[in-house]
Design an enzyme around this catalytic site. Structure first.
Site, PDB file in Angstrom:
ATOM      1  N   LYS A 101       1.119  -1.458   8.887  1.00  0.00           N
ATOM      2  CA  LYS A 101       0.733  -1.699   7.492  1.00  0.00           C
ATOM      3  C   LYS A 101      -0.769  -1.883   7.367  1.00  0.00           C
ATOM      4  O   LYS A 101      -1.376  -1.449   6.388  1.00  0.00           O
ATOM      5  CB  LYS A 101       1.458  -2.922   6.960  1.00  0.00           C
ATOM      6  CG  LYS A 101       2.958  -2.743   6.935  1.00  0.00           C
ATOM      7  CD  LYS A 101       3.582  -3.610   5.871  1.00  0.00           C
ATOM      8  CE  LYS A 101       5.041  -3.281   5.737  1.00  0.00           C
ATOM      9  NZ  LYS A 101       5.829  -3.800   6.863  1.00  0.00           N
ATOM     10  N   GLU A 114      -0.850 -11.438   1.287  1.00  0.00           N
ATOM     11  CA  GLU A 114      -0.924 -10.776  -0.018  1.00  0.00           C
ATOM     12  C   GLU A 114      -0.513 -11.754  -1.102  1.00  0.00           C
ATOM     13  O   GLU A 114       0.247 -12.682  -0.845  1.00  0.00           O
ATOM     14  CB  GLU A 114       0.046  -9.576  -0.075  1.00  0.00           C
ATOM     15  CG  GLU A 114      -0.488  -8.318   0.546  1.00  0.00           C
ATOM     16  CD  GLU A 114       0.490  -7.148   0.462  1.00  0.00           C
ATOM     17  OE1 GLU A 114       1.604  -7.327  -0.083  1.00  0.00           O
ATOM     18  OE2 GLU A 114       0.141  -6.076   0.947  1.00  0.00           O
ATOM     19  N   HIS A 148      17.150  -6.532   1.523  1.00  0.00           N
ATOM     20  CA  HIS A 148      16.329  -5.393   1.937  1.00  0.00           C
ATOM     21  C   HIS A 148      17.138  -4.151   2.291  1.00  0.00           C
ATOM     22  O   HIS A 148      16.620  -3.204   2.854  1.00  0.00           O
ATOM     23  CB  HIS A 148      15.400  -5.778   3.099  1.00  0.00           C
ATOM     24  CG  HIS A 148      14.539  -6.947   2.762  1.00  0.00           C
ATOM     25  ND1 HIS A 148      13.548  -6.878   1.815  1.00  0.00           N
ATOM     26  CD2 HIS A 148      14.554  -8.226   3.197  1.00  0.00           C
ATOM     27  CE1 HIS A 148      12.981  -8.061   1.695  1.00  0.00           C
ATOM     28  NE2 HIS A 148      13.585  -8.897   2.511  1.00  0.00           N
ATOM     29  N   ARG A 156       9.393   9.896   6.837  1.00  0.00           N
ATOM     30  CA  ARG A 156      10.648  10.580   7.173  1.00  0.00           C
ATOM     31  C   ARG A 156      11.337  11.033   5.888  1.00  0.00           C
ATOM     32  O   ARG A 156      10.920  10.657   4.790  1.00  0.00           O
ATOM     33  CB  ARG A 156      11.587   9.606   7.898  1.00  0.00           C
ATOM     34  CG  ARG A 156      11.888   8.400   7.022  1.00  0.00           C
ATOM     35  CD  ARG A 156      12.986   7.509   7.522  1.00  0.00           C
ATOM     36  NE  ARG A 156      13.371   6.541   6.508  1.00  0.00           N
ATOM     37  CZ  ARG A 156      12.764   5.396   6.272  1.00  0.00           C
ATOM     38  NH1 ARG A 156      11.722   5.030   6.996  1.00  0.00           N
ATOM     39  NH2 ARG A 156      13.185   4.596   5.318  1.00  0.00           N
TER      40      ARG A 156
HETATM   41  C1  MV4 Z   1       6.200  -7.704  -1.455  1.00  0.00           C
HETATM   42  C2  MV4 Z   1       6.927  -8.386  -2.446  1.00  0.00           C
HETATM   43  C3  MV4 Z   1       6.215  -9.143  -3.345  1.00  0.00           C
HETATM   44  N1  MV4 Z   1       4.878  -9.241  -3.259  1.00  0.00           N
HETATM   45  N2  MV4 Z   1       4.857  -7.815  -1.413  1.00  0.00           N
HETATM   46  C4  MV4 Z   1       9.968  -6.239   1.051  1.00  0.00           C
HETATM   47  C5  MV4 Z   1      10.057  -5.235   2.152  1.00  0.00           C
HETATM   48  C6  MV4 Z   1       8.724  -4.625   2.305  1.00  0.00           C
HETATM   49  N3  MV4 Z   1       8.836  -3.200   2.242  1.00  0.00           N
HETATM   50  C7  MV4 Z   1       7.898  -5.169   1.209  1.00  0.00           C
HETATM   51  N4  MV4 Z   1       8.684  -6.112   0.472  1.00  0.00           N
HETATM   52  C8  MV4 Z   1       8.162  -6.847  -0.521  1.00  0.00           C
HETATM   53  N5  MV4 Z   1       6.805  -6.944  -0.548  1.00  0.00           N
HETATM   54  C9  MV4 Z   1       4.228  -8.571  -2.296  1.00  0.00           C
HETATM   55  N6  MV4 Z   1       2.892  -8.696  -2.219  1.00  0.00           N
HETATM   56  C10 MV4 Z   1       8.309  -8.268  -2.477  1.00  0.00           C
HETATM   57  C11 MV4 Z   1       8.932  -7.500  -1.496  1.00  0.00           C
HETATM   58  C12 MV4 Z   1      10.355  -7.445  -1.602  1.00  0.00           C
HETATM   59  C13 MV4 Z   1      11.017  -6.274  -1.894  1.00  0.00           C
HETATM   60  C14 MV4 Z   1      10.354  -5.058  -2.036  1.00  0.00           C
HETATM   61  C15 MV4 Z   1      11.022  -3.917  -2.324  1.00  0.00           C
HETATM   62  C16 MV4 Z   1      12.402  -3.950  -2.475  1.00  0.00           C
HETATM   63  C17 MV4 Z   1      13.075  -5.107  -2.329  1.00  0.00           C
HETATM   64  C18 MV4 Z   1      12.409  -6.285  -2.028  1.00  0.00           C
HETATM   65  C19 MV4 Z   1      13.125  -7.466  -1.897  1.00  0.00           C
HETATM   66  C20 MV4 Z   1      12.468  -8.610  -1.606  1.00  0.00           C
HETATM   67  C21 MV4 Z   1      11.076  -8.616  -1.458  1.00  0.00           C
END
Ligand code: MV4
Length: 482
Positions: A117, A201, A236, A293
């Site tokens: 990341k 973040e 997730h 992918r």
């Molecule tokens: C976040 C967020 C809120 N704020 N970043 C979860 C997995 C990863 N791909 C990134 N994720 C998140 N990042 C910030 N700055 C909330 C999530 C997140 C989330 C993101 C996408 C789909 C479902 C989720 C469920 C919980 C938290």
């Protein structure tokens, strides 16, 4: 470049999905399989099939060298990795190419870069892509972390650079909790990924997860195939996806599409990829990460854009130019996808293992099932429990939802529990139907009782219908007598 024969380094529905397009293109297919998958449909569907080891994936589907050996022995021109397993393993992609075989996917450099990341943030920095307020370097010093957190404001989120699927993420609400949460995040990341790098973040509290499908060729052309809305997920794990998103305006869609193609450009991307964004309640979007992918949910993008993404993957892997231009792409209709897992929604989504005593797929116009199983099969315990993806397509969102509810009813599974009833719950829910939901949907609205109540309601209706029919029959029977 020639591509007469490809090997699919995967199993289940995605192996079959890829072979289907290969066959359409006149390309021969090779399946690999573990001992647990001897009788699996993907093995029979292929022109040739080779057993590569015992059931556990680390002794079969994850054995890159073994798979390359098989490919060489059978004169394979290209390897398609599907999703999961070796699909985002940069070393594997590199080894495939070193052995003179085409990896149907991006170059290892792009996979490696987007796998981190922090490296991804670094790479897209100069492209003017919106990112969540935060830092773009690993941090270990608690004092510094506190200063940064106070500057961006709580709540903040600590993330692992090597993380994925929410692993190693920690929400911190106040300064007093920062030190302990940071230490936990670092140790979690170290043990899970062998890389303890974490960064900070601003925590976006009620985000939507919206992602853009991209495709790039080796001649510098990058296209995007609009967005997918993937906010309906549980821990997730995505369960429902749709395209297009209910809330994107044409302007936002274009901005996000451009941002996504820039991310692809930043890593010299080739092939099919997905750029993930978070969207906050005010419809600001932020780049999160890129998946290098073909994704599980790619069918909804295929349905609304009218392209076969696997066909394009194979063509660009052969070195062909993308013939379509961005301005020729348009969204037609609306598509929904439900992931059908062998999991029990009444029992905390525990994997439901067993035999598919009965297994009948729904059919009809606007219904697509990407399936990897059949009646009589045992569901192996070694792999992801996804049986199939149920996908519907309609002129409007309402039509796609109505078709989905009917298709779920027509989908017969006996012997194991599945997420089909959970699908009914989602597609009937008023927050879902209104389009007004975020990533907290499942947590906020779902409880097993919701399905129980629904089942009871249905049982009640069925009883009333039967009773009514009984009285009608009685009347009819009496008629000739009176
Ligand atoms: C976040 C967020 C809120 N704020 N970043 C979860 C997995 C990863 N791909 C990134 N994720 C998140 N990042 C910030 N700055 C909330 C999530 C997140 C989330 C993101 C996408 C789909 C479902 C989720 C469920 C919980 C938290």
């Amino acid at each position: 470049m020639i591509m007469n024969k490809i090997l699919i380094a995967n199993r289940g529905e995605i192996a079959i999905r890829v072979m289907r397009t290969a066959k359409k293109m006149g390309i021969k297919t090779v399946a690999v399989y573990s001992e647990a998958d001897r009788n699996a449909p993907h093995v029979r569907f292929a022109d040739e099939a080779v057993c590569i080891g015992p059931p556990p994936s680390n002794q079969s589907y994850l054995l890159g060298d073994k798979i390359i050996e098989v490919a060489k022995a059978l004169g394979v021109d290209g390897i398609h990795p599907g999703y999961g397993f070796l699909s985002e393993n940069a070393d594997f992609a590199e080894a495939v190419e070193k052995n003179g075989i085409i990896f149907i996917g991006p170059k290892s450099k792009a996979i490696r870069m987007m796998g981190s990341k922090l490296a991804a943030k670094e790479a897209v920095k100069k492209y003017d892509i919106p990112m969540v307020p935060g830092i773009d370097e690993a941090i270990t010093d608690v004092k510094k972390a506190k200063a940064i957190a106070n500057k961006i404001g709580f709540p903040i989120l600590i993330k692992a650079s090597a993380g994925g699927g929410g692993k190693g993420m920690r929400i911190v609400d106040k300064e007093a909790d920062l030190e302990s949460q940071m230490n936990r995040a670092i140790s979690e990341a170290t043990s899970a990924f062998g890389d303890g790098s974490v960064f900070i973040e601003k925590y976006v509290t009620s985000p939507r997860h919206i992602e853009i499908q991209v495709m790039a060729d080796t001649h510098g052309n990058i296209l995007h195939f609009f967005e997918r809305e993937c906010s309906i997920q549980r821990r997730h794990q995505k369960v429902v996806e749709e395209a297009p998103s209910y809330i994107l305006t044409p302007k936002l869609r274009e901005e996000m599409g451009i941002a996504a193609t820039k991310v692809a450009e930043a890593c010299d991307f080739v092939g099919a990829g997905t750029v993930e964004f978070l969207m906050d309640a005010d419809h600001n979007f932020y780049f999160l990460e890129m998946n290098t992918r073909l994704q599980v949910e790619h069918p909804v993008s295929e349905l609304i854009s009218g392209v076969d993404l696997v066909e394009l993957q194979i063509k660009v892997a052969r070195g062909e130019k993308l013939k379509i231009k961005q301005k020729d792409l348009a969204i037609h209709g609306h598509a929904m996808e439900l992931r059908v897992y062998a999991e029990d929604p009444l029992n905390d989504f525990l994997p439901s293992v067993g035999k598919l005593e009965k297994y009948v797929l729904p059919t009809g116009e606007g219904i697509r099932v990407d399936n990897g199983f059949e009646q009589g099969m045992d569901i192996p315990i070694y792999y992801d429990p996804m049986l199939a993806k149920l996908i519907t397509y309609g002129k409007t969102r309402e039509e796609a939802i109505a078709l989905m509810l009917r298709a779920i009813e027509d989908y017969v599974v006996e012997g194991v529990q599945t997420t089909l009833p959970f699908g009914t719950f989602v597609f009937q829910h008023k927050a879902f139907k209104s389009g007004n939901f975020d990533t907290h949907f499942v947590k906020k609205y779902y409880s097993p009782e919701a399905i129980h109540n629904h089942n009871e309601k249905e049982a009640r209706i069925a009883a009333l219908v039967a009773l009514n029919q009984y009285f009608m029959d009685q009347k009819k029977l009496r008629l000739p007598i009176n």
